[in-house]
Design an enzyme around this catalytic site. Structure first.
Site, mmCIF file in Angstrom:
data_model
loop_
_atom_site.group_PDB
_atom_site.id
_atom_site.type_symbol
_atom_site.label_atom_id
_atom_site.label_comp_id
_atom_site.label_asym_id
_atom_site.label_seq_id
_atom_site.Cartn_x
_atom_site.Cartn_y
_atom_site.Cartn_z
ATOM 1 N N SER A 56 -5.389 3.059 0.593
ATOM 2 C CA SER A 56 -6.096 4.308 0.829
ATOM 3 C C SER A 56 -7.617 3.726 0.968
ATOM 4 O O SER A 56 -8.086 2.893 0.648
ATOM 5 C CB SER A 56 -6.061 5.387 0.324
ATOM 6 N N ASP A 93 -4.292 2.969 4.753
ATOM 7 C CA ASP A 93 -3.184 4.026 4.815
ATOM 8 C C ASP A 93 -3.985 5.360 4.845
ATOM 9 O O ASP A 93 -5.107 5.479 4.040
ATOM 10 C CB ASP A 93 -2.650 4.056 3.468
ATOM 11 N N SER A 228 9.940 6.186 -1.548
ATOM 12 C CA SER A 228 10.326 5.444 -2.516
ATOM 13 C C SER A 228 11.676 5.940 -3.191
ATOM 14 O O SER A 228 11.820 7.364 -3.031
ATOM 15 C CB SER A 228 9.050 5.475 -3.614
HETATM 16 P P1 13P Z 1 6.087 6.920 -1.988
HETATM 17 O O1 13P Z 1 5.209 7.781 -2.938
HETATM 18 O O2 13P Z 1 7.317 7.427 -1.570
HETATM 19 O O3 13P Z 1 5.991 5.539 -2.327
HETATM 20 O O4 13P Z 1 5.200 6.956 -0.692
HETATM 21 C C1 13P Z 1 4.124 6.118 -0.326
HETATM 22 C C2 13P Z 1 3.509 6.542 0.982
HETATM 23 O O5 13P Z 1 4.030 7.099 1.864
HETATM 24 C C3 13P Z 1 1.916 5.922 1.150
HETATM 25 O O6 13P Z 1 1.678 6.532 2.508
#
Ligand code: 13P
Length: 328
Positions: A56, A93, A228
């Protein structure tokens, strides 16, 4: 301006085309530190997987933009030094503004996400289109988002998810020119994806929405965030060694595997790597209270993360070996 092409990265265009046609997914793994980048790179090397290294804007700042670029460039250089051609994208991200995306592009990122999902439709289109206009000048690819993926990320919490409206995706993609689209079908950021009572089944993802989106956007790469699995063994390990995590519930692996066979070309994984790192660190430090050399807990934590990433690449995303599929 430091162009990504000089740094050994690729944008996501070819990667996604191959993933779409090949019925597999490119793993997009979030990093916050060097050991995670090492683990992600080592897993990609070991499995010959094309991959996306992502962070990010807050993490980019935490590491320092120059440091983040150099660390990522080092990963690409390590791959090249082995004589391997493993496509690696460096992706921002959840960019929250035009300025954040522009800064990442100027700092060597090959792909950015602009997340205007919380904005009204028209404003999301305007913001996303402006980022696309800048990014495409440099052949940087852009991910947009429609619908809200709930959960907690970077201390920003969306308590309610808003499923993507399939009737809106065609207009959004056409008017913005994005290269991929993140949609909301029931996945969620963080450790508590869904609150279910013990023994209760986890509600399935909304594959009906995904199917509708696929119909409206034939051949177009779709992205899933918040996917996840949150393995119970790591949650138990964290709690056994002094942590306190409650209600953790991930997305069942069979659901993610089902998504892999669709138009989904990129799946984001942050939490699974992080809990492996935290659980291992807690265990090693508790069992060896005299440790003061950080390598003594960071190395096992890195090994644990590498195993997680290898598992995703080989067993879940089906991208292992796909770096060898022709020239990228
Ligand atoms: P998780 O928290 O499920 O690993 O997702 C991460 C994500 O989507 C980052 O953008």
């Amino acid at each position: 301006m430091i162009l990504f092409k000089k740094l050994g990265f690729v944008n996501t265009r070819e990667m996604f085309k191959k993933a779409y046609n090949g019925g597999y997914v490119i793993g997009a793994f979030n990093f916050v530190c060097l050991e995670q980048m090492q683990a992600i790179t080592a897993a990609a090397i070991e499995t010959h997987s094309p991959f996306i290294m992502q962070c990010s804007a807050k993490v980019r700042k935490y590491i320092h933009p120059v440091m983040a670029r150099h660390m990522a460039t080092a990963c690409a250089e390590i791959i090249q030094s082995k004589g391997m051609k493993i496509p690696m994208a460096l992706h921002l991200d959840h960019g929250t503004s035009y300025e954040e995306c522009k800064a990442a592009i100027e700092g060597g990122f090959s792909s950015v996400m602009i997340d205007g999902s919380a904005l009204p439709f028209k404003e999301n289109i305007e913001l996303t289109a402006s980022v696309v206009e800048f990014a495409h000048r440099y052949d940087v690819t852009v991910e947009g988002e429609l619908g809200i993926v709930s959960g907690i990320e970077e201390e920003v919490s969306h308590s309610e998810s808003r499923f993507t409206d399939p009737d809106a995706v065609h207009e959004f993609v056409n008017r913005t020119g994005v290269d991929s689209l993140a949609i909301s079908i029931g996945t969620s950021h963080g450790l508590v994806k869904i609150k279910v009572k013990p023994g209760e089944p986890v509600p399935p993802l909304r594959f009906d929405i995904l199917a509708e989106v696929e119909k409206k956007l034939p051949g177009f790469p779709i992205v899933l965030h918040g996917s996840s699995a949150i393995p119970k063994e790591y949650i138990e390990m964290i709690n056994r060694f002094g942590g306190k995590l409650e209600h953790a519930q991930g997305i069942p692996v069979d659901q993610v595997k089902k998504a892999v066979k669709t138009a989904v070309c990129k799946i984001n994984i942050a939490s699974d790597g992080w809990i492996a790192m935290t659980a291992t660190t807690r265990k090693v430090l508790t069992e060896n209270p005299a440790i003061i050399d950080p390598r003594k807990f960071l190395a096992p934590a890195r090994d644990a993360m590498k195993e997680v990433y290898i598992y995703k690449m080989k067993e879940v995303f089906g991208c292992a070996g796909m770096a060898d599929q022709g020239k990228m």
